[in-house]
Design a protein around this motif. Structure first.
Motif, PDB file in Angstrom:
ATOM      1  N   LEU A   1       0.845  -1.187   0.000  1.00 38.37           N
ATOM      2  CA  LEU A   1       0.000   0.000   0.000  1.00 38.37           C
ATOM      3  C   LEU A   1       0.881   1.238   0.000  1.00 38.37           C
ATOM      4  O   LEU A   1       1.907   1.287   0.684  1.00 38.37           O
ATOM      5  N   ALA A   2       0.459   2.248  -0.749  1.00 41.31           N
ATOM      6  CA  ALA A   2       1.283   3.449  -0.873  1.00 41.31           C
ATOM      7  C   ALA A   2       1.356   4.244   0.419  1.00 41.31           C
ATOM      8  O   ALA A   2       2.306   4.984   0.650  1.00 41.31           O
TER       9      ALA A   2
ATOM     10  N   GLY B   1       6.482   3.516  -0.318  1.00 38.06           N
ATOM     11  CA  GLY B   1       7.050   3.322  -1.639  1.00 38.06           C
ATOM     12  C   GLY B   1       8.252   2.396  -1.633  1.00 38.06           C
ATOM     13  O   GLY B   1       8.790   2.037  -0.587  1.00 38.06           O
ATOM     14  N   PHE B   2       8.686   2.040  -2.848  1.00 46.50           N
ATOM     15  CA  PHE B   2       9.839   1.161  -3.010  1.00 46.50           C
ATOM     16  C   PHE B   2      11.105   1.935  -3.350  1.00 46.50           C
ATOM     17  O   PHE B   2      12.200   1.382  -3.293  1.00 46.50           O
TER      18      PHE B   2
ATOM     19  N   GLY C   1      14.164   0.433  -6.974  1.00 51.00           N
ATOM     20  CA  GLY C   1      13.854  -0.087  -5.645  1.00 51.00           C
ATOM     21  C   GLY C   1      12.866  -1.237  -5.701  1.00 51.00           C
ATOM     22  O   GLY C   1      12.990  -2.220  -4.957  1.00 51.00           O
ATOM     23  N   LEU C   2      11.883  -1.140  -6.589  1.00 48.45           N
ATOM     24  CA  LEU C   2      10.914  -2.231  -6.744  1.00 48.45           C
ATOM     25  C   LEU C   2      11.601  -3.477  -7.302  1.00 48.45           C
ATOM     26  O   LEU C   2      11.346  -4.600  -6.835  1.00 48.45           O
ATOM     27  N   ALA C   3      12.470  -3.295  -8.290  1.00 44.30           N
ATOM     28  CA  ALA C   3      13.207  -4.433  -8.845  1.00 44.30           C
ATOM     29  C   ALA C   3      14.058  -5.110  -7.770  1.00 44.30           C
ATOM     30  O   ALA C   3      14.122  -6.347  -7.684  1.00 44.30           O
ATOM     31  N   ARG C   4      14.689  -4.290  -6.938  1.00 45.95           N
ATOM     32  CA  ARG C   4      15.510  -4.848  -5.857  1.00 45.95           C
ATOM     33  C   ARG C   4      14.640  -5.644  -4.876  1.00 45.95           C
ATOM     34  O   ARG C   4      15.026  -6.739  -4.442  1.00 45.95           O
ATOM     35  N   TRP C   5      13.460  -5.119  -4.564  1.00 44.80           N
ATOM     36  CA  TRP C   5      12.554  -5.818  -3.637  1.00 44.80           C
ATOM     37  C   TRP C   5      12.115  -7.148  -4.236  1.00 44.80           C
ATOM     38  O   TRP C   5      12.081  -8.172  -3.535  1.00 44.80           O
TER      39      TRP C   5
ATOM     40  N   ALA D   1       6.410  -0.257 -12.217  1.00 44.23           N
ATOM     41  CA  ALA D   1       6.183  -1.699 -12.197  1.00 44.23           C
ATOM     42  C   ALA D   1       6.614  -2.320 -13.520  1.00 44.23           C
ATOM     43  O   ALA D   1       7.256  -3.379 -13.550  1.00 44.23           O
ATOM     44  N   ALA D   2       6.250  -1.680 -14.637  1.00 40.01           N
ATOM     45  CA  ALA D   2       6.631  -2.203 -15.948  1.00 40.01           C
ATOM     46  C   ALA D   2       8.148  -2.226 -16.106  1.00 40.01           C
ATOM     47  O   ALA D   2       8.718  -3.193 -16.644  1.00 40.01           O
TER      48      ALA D   2
END
Length: 255
Positions: free
Chosen positions: A33-34, A51-52, A57-61, A85-86
């Protein structure tokens, strides 16, 4: 199996509930959740808030938590999150699905003015009315701040902050809303124009029916497109079906 759900919507919560209802013991579901809404309705399973740190950061997570797939079930207007995300999916190879509720379509009798942004919507308003029911959320109110001759009824879950219109009344409320309630809201505040984002779904759609009945113009901000190459489904059941097709019939519960 580990599935990340980028959530904050009713559809995201329903997807988490569907996955949690399965019998597979090693299915791990994390909802992200944001954190922009106070006291959110939490889904079952693991929940992270915040946030990531962008696409990297999202890729790392995704790598660190060994995610097998992730679903972008954020708000249709969360364009930055969807783009991140993409990019993270492309960088990691983790399969990504977009879950988007269908958008609204005008019905007979509707007087819609479609725009591509809040700024464009603000530019239309002086020619359409003087008492505005603004249902675009608490963010982005600065686009309407210069319209000093107009009065705004702003409805949002949490209180907005500056910049915002000078002549403004704030109504803190959370859907779903009823047609009877929306009719009374328009009447009581003498609203003569409605502004909304094309969020889709039934929870906030009664305002469109009430505006149609009253013959009011409606400014509809079009939603941004889903990033190219990302598959899209319109409901949680279809998302579960996508997961089953990709990982095998025994991997996820039946929808």
């Amino acid at each position: 199996m580990h599935v990340l759900i980028l959530g904050g919507t009713a559809e995201a919560r329903r997807l988490a509930e569907s996955l949690a209802a399965g019998t597979r013991a090693d299915l791990r579901v994390t909802s992200s959740l944001a954190g922009r809404v106070g006291a959110p309705r939490l889904p079952p399973g693991e929940v992270r808030v915040g946030g990531f740190g962008g696409a990297e950061g999202l890729a790392r997570w995704l790598r660190e938590h060994r995610a097998d797939a992730f679903v972008d079930a954020t708000h249709p207007f969360a364009g930055t999150v969807s783009a991140n995300a993409a990019a993270a999916a492309a960088a990691t190879g983790v399969p990504l699905l977009a879950l988007r509720r269908p958008g609204w379509a005008p019905a007979e009798g509707d007087v819609w003015h479609e725009t591509g942004s809040l700024e464009e919507a603000a530019g239309l308003l002086p020619s359409l009315g003087r008492r505005v029911f603004l249902t675009t959320g608490r963010l982005g109110l600065g686009a309407f701040a210069a319209l000093e001759d107009l009065w705004f009824l702003v409805r949002s879950v949490d209180a907005p902050s500056a910049p915002a219109p000078a002549r403004m009344e704030v109504l803190l409320d959370r859907g779903p809303f009823t047609l009877r309630g929306e009719r009374e809201l328009l009447r009581r505040h003498a609203v003569d124009v409605l502004v909304t984002k094309d969020s889709g779904g039934a929870a906030t759609a009664p305002k469109l029916t009430a505006a149609r009945e009253a013959g009011l113009p409606v400014v509809v901000v079009r939603r941004p497109p889903v990033p190219a190459g990302v598959p899209v489904v319109t409901g949680p059941e279809a998302a579960v079906h996508w997961l089953r097709e990709r990982f095998g019939p025994g991997a996820f519960p039946h929808p």
